[in-house]
Design a protein around this motif. Structure first.
Motif, PDB file in Angstrom:
ATOM      1  N   ASN A  62      -9.200  47.745 -44.968  1.00 24.02           N
ATOM      2  CA  ASN A  62      -9.195  49.178 -44.698  1.00 24.02           C
ATOM      3  C   ASN A  62      -9.306  49.486 -43.213  1.00 24.02           C
ATOM      4  O   ASN A  62      -8.738  50.466 -42.731  1.00 24.02           O
ATOM      5  CB  ASN A  62     -10.322  49.853 -45.480  1.00 24.02           C
ATOM      6  N   VAL A  63     -10.042  48.656 -42.466  1.00 21.72           N
ATOM      7  CA  VAL A  63     -10.068  48.804 -41.014  1.00 21.72           C
ATOM      8  C   VAL A  63      -8.690  48.485 -40.448  1.00 21.72           C
ATOM      9  O   VAL A  63      -8.197  49.175 -39.538  1.00 21.72           O
ATOM     10  CB  VAL A  63     -11.157  47.900 -40.401  1.00 21.72           C
ATOM     11  N   GLU A  64      -8.047  47.468 -40.990  1.00 22.99           N
ATOM     12  CA  GLU A  64      -6.675  47.162 -40.567  1.00 22.99           C
ATOM     13  C   GLU A  64      -5.732  48.314 -40.907  1.00 22.99           C
ATOM     14  O   GLU A  64      -4.820  48.629 -40.136  1.00 22.99           O
ATOM     15  CB  GLU A  64      -6.218  45.863 -41.232  1.00 22.99           C
ATOM     16  N   ARG A  65      -5.972  48.946 -42.038  1.00 18.39           N
ATOM     17  CA  ARG A  65      -5.180  50.121 -42.422  1.00 18.39           C
ATOM     18  C   ARG A  65      -5.381  51.252 -41.423  1.00 18.39           C
ATOM     19  O   ARG A  65      -4.398  51.914 -41.017  1.00 18.39           O
ATOM     20  CB  ARG A  65      -5.617  50.556 -43.822  1.00 18.39           C
ATOM     21  N   LEU A  66      -6.611  51.479 -40.999  1.00 12.76           N
ATOM     22  CA  LEU A  66      -6.873  52.497 -39.982  1.00 12.76           C
ATOM     23  C   LEU A  66      -6.079  52.224 -38.718  1.00 12.76           C
ATOM     24  O   LEU A  66      -5.507  53.130 -38.112  1.00 12.76           O
ATOM     25  CB  LEU A  66      -8.365  52.532 -39.651  1.00 12.76           C
ATOM     26  N   ALA A  67      -6.060  50.958 -38.297  1.00 11.92           N
ATOM     27  CA  ALA A  67      -5.343  50.598 -37.072  1.00 11.92           C
ATOM     28  C   ALA A  67      -3.839  50.814 -37.231  1.00 11.92           C
ATOM     29  O   ALA A  67      -3.164  51.251 -36.298  1.00 11.92           O
ATOM     30  CB  ALA A  67      -5.646  49.152 -36.697  1.00 11.92           C
ATOM     31  N   ARG A  68      -3.302  50.508 -38.421  1.00 17.79           N
ATOM     32  CA  ARG A  68      -1.868  50.724 -38.663  1.00 17.79           C
ATOM     33  C   ARG A  68      -1.520  52.207 -38.640  1.00 17.79           C
ATOM     34  O   ARG A  68      -0.452  52.602 -38.189  1.00 17.79           O
ATOM     35  CB  ARG A  68      -1.452  50.127 -40.010  1.00 17.79           C
ATOM     36  N   GLU A  69      -2.437  53.033 -39.152  1.00 21.07           N
ATOM     37  CA  GLU A  69      -2.143  54.459 -39.304  1.00 21.07           C
ATOM     38  C   GLU A  69      -2.592  55.295 -38.114  1.00 21.07           C
ATOM     39  O   GLU A  69      -2.288  56.490 -38.048  1.00 21.07           O
ATOM     40  CB  GLU A  69      -2.836  54.974 -40.576  1.00 21.07           C
ATOM     41  N   ILE A 301     -12.563  58.832 -37.178  1.00 18.76           N
ATOM     42  CA  ILE A 301     -12.915  58.001 -36.021  1.00 18.76           C
ATOM     43  C   ILE A 301     -13.800  56.871 -36.498  1.00 18.76           C
ATOM     44  O   ILE A 301     -14.769  57.098 -37.227  1.00 18.76           O
ATOM     45  CB  ILE A 301     -13.683  58.807 -34.952  1.00 18.76           C
ATOM     46  N   MET A 302     -13.492  55.659 -36.123  1.00 19.89           N
ATOM     47  CA  MET A 302     -14.365  54.520 -36.386  1.00 19.89           C
ATOM     48  C   MET A 302     -14.733  53.888 -35.052  1.00 19.89           C
ATOM     49  O   MET A 302     -13.851  53.517 -34.268  1.00 19.89           O
ATOM     50  CB  MET A 302     -13.678  53.484 -37.271  1.00 19.89           C
ATOM     51  N   GLY A 346      -0.031  53.273 -35.371  1.00 17.31           N
ATOM     52  CA  GLY A 346       0.198  51.951 -34.798  1.00 17.31           C
ATOM     53  C   GLY A 346       0.228  51.908 -33.292  1.00 17.31           C
ATOM     54  O   GLY A 346       0.820  51.002 -32.702  1.00 17.31           O
ATOM     55  N   THR A 347      -0.411  52.865 -32.629  1.00 19.23           N
ATOM     56  CA  THR A 347      -0.398  52.914 -31.171  1.00 19.23           C
ATOM     57  C   THR A 347      -1.722  52.419 -30.610  1.00 19.23           C
ATOM     58  O   THR A 347      -2.699  52.206 -31.328  1.00 19.23           O
ATOM     59  CB  THR A 347      -0.135  54.346 -30.676  1.00 19.23           C
TER      60      THR A 347
END
Length: 511
Positions: A62-69, A301-302, A346-347
């Motif tokens: 889910n953290v990886e999902r946050l980074a992708r989105e 925000i994380m 993804g930025t």
């Protein structure tokens, strides 16, 4: 008579018409505030070109999902300890300005800590004990803009969150509620269902979101997790997923333990399990935001409250020097990811950002004018998250860190300006320290001797700022006893992580 804080809130409220207060197009803001998490402590590389800027063993989809989105921030900074960081977040003020520089004194209001370290080289300072009465906090700044705010989980700033404008909160909590197991070397109990209160904190937070969505009420929600703070806890089943991992088994072998005999506080499988369980709770929040139909109008925000040093796995190299409590990069550089309306998926963002930037950013998102906020140090990041190119003024602004205390540390301060970083140790003002972070993220090469003019410029600017905001500054101790200082249990660490000239030797886990 109204106090200054209340007056500021009333004035802000009068600046907006009632018709704007409950506008349904105002975005919601969800802050996932994680405790004691290193810049490289997740599976998301904070720098795509650095192998050791992430921890691939840990599973956090889910953290990886946050980074992708969303957008990840390569150079996000916080305070070196959790409580000052929380005050910076709430007030938009740096620690030197707020005076809340550590959670560690007994209520004395003096300038100097005269009795705590009577024979050490300098006399350290005391810290403020609460958020200043006239500081405007996040809920106080957002309420006139039509927002209702909740703070769930760890507070650790003393005082009542309700007095700062939170309508729902858990009170004056510190680390203790999150340690649901008693201290000791025992194994995890098989019936543990709410490690670090992750599940109950998340349930309460989701309930708040649901209530505000039903009321069509824009909201600020801060979910301040007790994870990943020590006092390791996770679901027993999650631990089992990591026990057999080769890196974990290698660690057991290194310390002469097995999965059955390792102490809970030393068990990396529990730490990894804690991270994966936390990720599941982050995912529960993200999923509920989507189910409620507010994903396109909600910022998430994380970020971590301070830096850390996760060095328990063989072969895991550290990108930073030192850890929590120090203003070296290891203590102040943190992971940060943001997703929401107008943020390109993804930025990444390369400029320096800091925890006291959040308040003005939130005000801008809420439709206010961050430029009207008084006595703050942060700047709004809203435009940069929307794609604005940062100018040199932003990229080279000074951001300040101040820790005028002893513990295992020594009193010291720092300023980061672009790729340059100056550190100042009050015990050794004769050792100037300057680093080029673009070439030396690990702060191993002190270039102050090669660039004395640059050092003087940053040092003078830092000290002028400290004077301007009334920062407490340690002073030489006429009663210093070198023998007493050397016998202190923290002396070896201070020697290892204190000031140096030229080049320092790398530690074992930095090689």
């Amino acid at each position: 008579m109204l106090n200054r804080k209340l007056c500021l809130v009333v004035i802000a409220a009068l600046a907006f018409s009632p018709g704007k207060l409950l506008a349904e197009d105002k975005p919601n803001i969800v802050m996932l505030f994680i405790d004691d998490w290193a810049w490289n402590g997740s599976p998301v590389p904070m720098d795509d070109d650095m192998q050791n800027s992430h921890m691939p063993v840990l599973q956090m989809p889910n953290v990886e999902r946050l980074a992708r989105e969303g957008m990840k921030f390569r150079n996000a900074y916080a305070s070196p300890q959790c409580s000052p960081s929380r005050v910076c977040l709430q007030t938009g003020q740096s620690s030197p300005r707020s005076g809340f520089t550590v959670f560690m004194n007994d209520g004395r209001q003096e300038y100097y800590d005269q009795k705590g370290y009577p024979n050490f080289p300098v006399i350290p300072c005391v810290s403020d004990m609460n958020i200043d009465e006239d500081a405007v906090t996040i809920p106080e700044a957002l309420k006139p803009l039509g927002y209702v705010s909740a703070h769930i989980g760890k507070w650790h700033m003393r005082g009542d969150p309700g007095d700062e404008g939170y309508v729902l909160h858990d009170g004056d909590t510190d680390n203790k509620p999150g340690n649901t197991l008693p201290p000791g070397p025992q194994q995890l109990p098989n019936d543990l269902t709410d490690p670090k209160l992750m599940f109950s904190v998340t349930k309460k937070a989701i309930g708040f979101m649901e209530e505000q969505v039903r009321a069509k009420q824009p909201f600020y929600l801060q979910i301040s997790h007790y994870a990943m703070h020590e006092g390791r806890e996770c679901l027993p089943a999650t631990r089992e997923k990591y026990v057999a991992h080769p890196a974990v088994q290698a660690y057991y072998e290194k310390i002469g333990k097995t999965a059955q005999t390792v102490k809970r506080k030393d068990d990396p499988a529990i730490w990894f399990g804690m991270g994966e369980d936390l990720d599941g709770r982050i995912g529960a929040v993200l999923d509920r935001i989507k189910e409620l139909g507010i994903e396109d109008n909600t910022y998430v925000i994380m970020v971590s409250d301070n830096g850390y040093r996760h060095s328990f796995l063989p072969g895991l190299t550290q990108p930073h020097h030192a850890h929590k409590w120090w203003v070296w990069q290891g203590g102040i550089r943190v992971p940060m990811i943001v997703k929401g309306p107008g943020i390109e998926a993804g930025t990444s963002f390369e400029g320096n950002v800091v925890n006291y930037d959040f308040l003005p950013t939130f005000v801008d998102w809420a439709g206010g004018n961050a430029n009207e906020l008084k006595n703050i140090d942060g700047v709004s990041l809203a435009g940069y998250m929307a794609g604005k190119t940062p100018d040199d003024e932003f990229l080279n602004r000074n951001i300040f860190f101040h820790y005028p205390h002893y513990r295992e540390t020594m009193p010291h301060s720092a300023v980061v300006s672009g790729n340059r970083k100056l550190l100042h140790f009050y015990e050794r003002p004769d050792v100037p320290m300057l680093f080029d972070l673009s070439k030396d993220m690990g702060e191993a090469n002190n270039i102050a001797a090669q660039q004395p003019a640059e050092h003087k410029k940053l040092h003078d600017e830092m000290m002028a700022y400290f004077k301007e905001v009334g920062a407490r500054i340690p002073k030489p101790n006429p009663d210093c006893d070198p023998a007493v200082y050397k016998d202190d249990k923290g002396f070896a660490k201070r020697l290892l992580w204190g000031p140096f000239e030229g080049k320092r030797p790398l530690e074992e886990d930095e090689k």
